[in-house]
Design an enzyme around this catalytic site. Structure first.
Site, PDB file in Angstrom:
ATOM      1  N   TYR A  12      35.749  55.862  58.853  1.00  0.00           N
ATOM      2  CA  TYR A  12      37.095  56.415  58.733  1.00  0.00           C
ATOM      3  C   TYR A  12      37.677  56.110  57.346  1.00  0.00           C
ATOM      4  O   TYR A  12      38.169  57.007  56.656  1.00  0.00           O
ATOM      5  CB  TYR A  12      37.980  55.832  59.840  1.00  0.00           C
ATOM      6  CG  TYR A  12      39.450  56.079  59.665  1.00  0.00           C
ATOM      7  CD1 TYR A  12      40.026  57.286  60.061  1.00  0.00           C
ATOM      8  CD2 TYR A  12      40.286  55.118  59.095  1.00  0.00           C
ATOM      9  CE1 TYR A  12      41.389  57.518  59.889  1.00  0.00           C
ATOM     10  CE2 TYR A  12      41.635  55.341  58.927  1.00  0.00           C
ATOM     11  CZ  TYR A  12      42.187  56.542  59.328  1.00  0.00           C
ATOM     12  OH  TYR A  12      43.522  56.773  59.148  1.00  0.00           O
ATOM     13  N   ASP A  21      51.473  57.755  62.488  1.00  0.00           N
ATOM     14  CA  ASP A  21      51.319  57.168  61.158  1.00  0.00           C
ATOM     15  C   ASP A  21      52.429  57.667  60.247  1.00  0.00           C
ATOM     16  O   ASP A  21      52.403  58.820  59.830  1.00  0.00           O
ATOM     17  CB  ASP A  21      49.947  57.555  60.591  1.00  0.00           C
ATOM     18  CG  ASP A  21      49.646  56.931  59.245  1.00  0.00           C
ATOM     19  OD1 ASP A  21      50.533  56.269  58.664  1.00  0.00           O
ATOM     20  OD2 ASP A  21      48.520  57.112  58.758  1.00  0.00           O
TER      21      ASP A  21
END
Length: 122
Positions: free
Chosen positions: A12, A36
């Protein structure tokens, strides 16, 4: 499972640094969620998550893991994202992320804890 989770987190971060939004989205489960930063919009499903990561498309960035803990089907890690802003310099964001994983090892949810006080212009 901890080893697989650690590999997925590292992948990631590698894909985020490369600005590969499609690659990042492929790490998520179909019905995953992304928040986020925490307190912001929750992106639900791989299509919405892909749209969120469009912001990093072709970014010139570096990632650095300070510490990572993978236990059960979860991971928590403190990391830094440094983005090259061209003539404007560079920006470093220090982030604590928490991920959960499904039985196939796909990311089921991700929450990123950071705010303006965690951003430094370099």
């Amino acid at each position: 499972m901890a080893e697989q989770i650690t590999q997925t987190v590292n992948r990631y971060l590698e894909l985020v640094a490369k600005g590969d939004a499609d690659g990042v989205a492929d790490l998520y489960a179909d019905d995953a969620t992304v928040e986020d930063p925490v307190g912001g919009e929750v992106h639900i499903g791989r299509t919405a998550i892909r749209g969120f990561y469009n912001a990093i498309e072709n970014a010139k960035a570096q990632t650095e893991v300070v510490t990572l803990r993978a236990l059960g089907n979860e991971a928590a890690y403190f990391w830094a994202l440094t983005i090259d802003l061209g003539d404007a310099g560079r920006m470093r964001i220090e982030i604590i992320s928490v991920m959960t994983f499904d039985d196939e090892g796909k990311i089921a949810s991700m929450k990123a804890y950071w705010g303006p006080e965690n951003v430094t212009q370099l």
